[in-house]
Design a protein around this motif. Sequence first.
Motif, PDB file in Angstrom:
ATOM      1  N   LEU A  44       0.834  -1.206   0.000  1.00 31.53           N
ATOM      2  CA  LEU A  44       0.000   0.000   0.000  1.00 31.53           C
ATOM      3  C   LEU A  44       0.865   1.251   0.000  1.00 31.53           C
ATOM      4  O   LEU A  44       0.528   2.255  -0.645  1.00 31.53           O
ATOM      5  CB  LEU A  44      -0.924   0.002   1.224  1.00 31.53           C
ATOM      6  N   ALA A  45       1.984   1.201   0.706  1.00 30.53           N
ATOM      7  CA  ALA A  45       2.903   2.340   0.735  1.00 30.53           C
ATOM      8  C   ALA A  45       3.502   2.578  -0.651  1.00 30.53           C
ATOM      9  O   ALA A  45       3.599   3.722  -1.109  1.00 30.53           O
ATOM     10  CB  ALA A  45       4.009   2.095   1.759  1.00 30.53           C
ATOM     11  N   LEU A  46       3.894   1.501  -1.334  1.00 29.53           N
ATOM     12  CA  LEU A  46       4.467   1.648  -2.667  1.00 29.53           C
ATOM     13  C   LEU A  46       3.478   2.307  -3.624  1.00 29.53           C
ATOM     14  O   LEU A  46       3.826   3.215  -4.384  1.00 29.53           O
ATOM     15  CB  LEU A  46       4.882   0.282  -3.217  1.00 29.53           C
ATOM     16  N   GLU A  47       2.228   1.854  -3.582  1.00 31.91           N
ATOM     17  CA  GLU A  47       1.220   2.407  -4.483  1.00 31.91           C
ATOM     18  C   GLU A  47       0.941   3.875  -4.158  1.00 31.91           C
ATOM     19  O   GLU A  47       0.780   4.702  -5.069  1.00 31.91           O
ATOM     20  CB  GLU A  47      -0.059   1.580  -4.391  1.00 31.91           C
ATOM     21  N   ALA A  48       0.884   4.196  -2.866  1.00 33.96           N
ATOM     22  CA  ALA A  48       0.620   5.582  -2.474  1.00 33.96           C
ATOM     23  C   ALA A  48       1.773   6.495  -2.867  1.00 33.96           C
ATOM     24  O   ALA A  48       1.561   7.619  -3.355  1.00 33.96           O
ATOM     25  CB  ALA A  48       0.369   5.659  -0.967  1.00 33.96           C
ATOM     26  N   ILE A  49       2.997   6.036  -2.670  1.00 36.90           N
ATOM     27  CA  ILE A  49       4.174   6.835  -3.058  1.00 36.90           C
ATOM     28  C   ILE A  49       4.146   7.114  -4.557  1.00 36.90           C
ATOM     29  O   ILE A  49       4.352   8.248  -5.002  1.00 36.90           O
ATOM     30  CB  ILE A  49       5.468   6.105  -2.653  1.00 36.90           C
ATOM     31  N   LYS A  50       3.887   6.086  -5.356  1.00 42.65           N
ATOM     32  CA  LYS A  50       3.855   6.268  -6.813  1.00 42.65           C
ATOM     33  C   LYS A  50       2.748   7.238  -7.206  1.00 42.65           C
ATOM     34  O   LYS A  50       2.951   8.121  -8.053  1.00 42.65           O
ATOM     35  CB  LYS A  50       3.664   4.927  -7.506  1.00 42.65           C
TER      36      LYS A  50
END
Length: 254
Positions: free
Chosen positions: A199-205
């Motif tokens: 979820l963090a990866l998707e939010a960062i992107k």
Amino acid sequence: MSDEVIVENLGRVSVLTINRPAARNAVNAATARAIADAIDELDERDDLAVGVITGAGGNFCAGMDLRGFLKGERPSIEGRGFAGLVEAPPRKPLIAAVEGYALAGGCEIAIASDVVVAADTARFGLPEAKRGLVPTGGGALKLHRQLPYHIAMELLFSGDWLTADRAYRYGFVNKLVPEGNALEAAVKMAERFAANGPLALEAIKRIVRESADWSANEAIHKQREIADPVFRSEDAREGAKAFTEKRAPEWKHR
């Protein structure tokens, strides 16, 4: 899944291989649809965190299949652009593993990716101007943001190649490896990313990509809208708990 694209899932990493080596992996309509389907699968499956896109037979992608174009095919999908990808990349991180040629639309696939790993013999290029065309798959819109402005304009105006070592010096390529090793290096990098909270990866992107259109006044608010659900997620609690217990986290993607 079409034979035009081979999908291999390695743990939490999905590898998409354009499989038209006789055409230097030029994209036709069937290939574009297969790539779009593979991107949908990557985004929809909670057990997959990162994608890698590459080409079979020693080349990344030579752009649009001109034979298909002359038959009336368009290797684009409405709302998703060339190769079913360049206008709508996956929500999850995408790494381009480049061997050989990444030309025209193939170069634009690399531009649309988040990270580029390339063999030291790779060649990038947007030769559209040589053919009286315009690189509308992201080349004219985005290359000047990923390279120094004057270098980008030289490449766009001339249609000449950008060598892998020069691309690396300008920061367009993240990692340079010996010929034949791009995919292996890209998968290793993807595994590093995939070890982190999905979820963090998707939010960062999402923040990085969308913030270019935010004003200074709305940036903090919009960032908070995207990030706050991540802080409230089970994965955020699991990340903190795993850290205190000195173990690897077990992500749930929720």
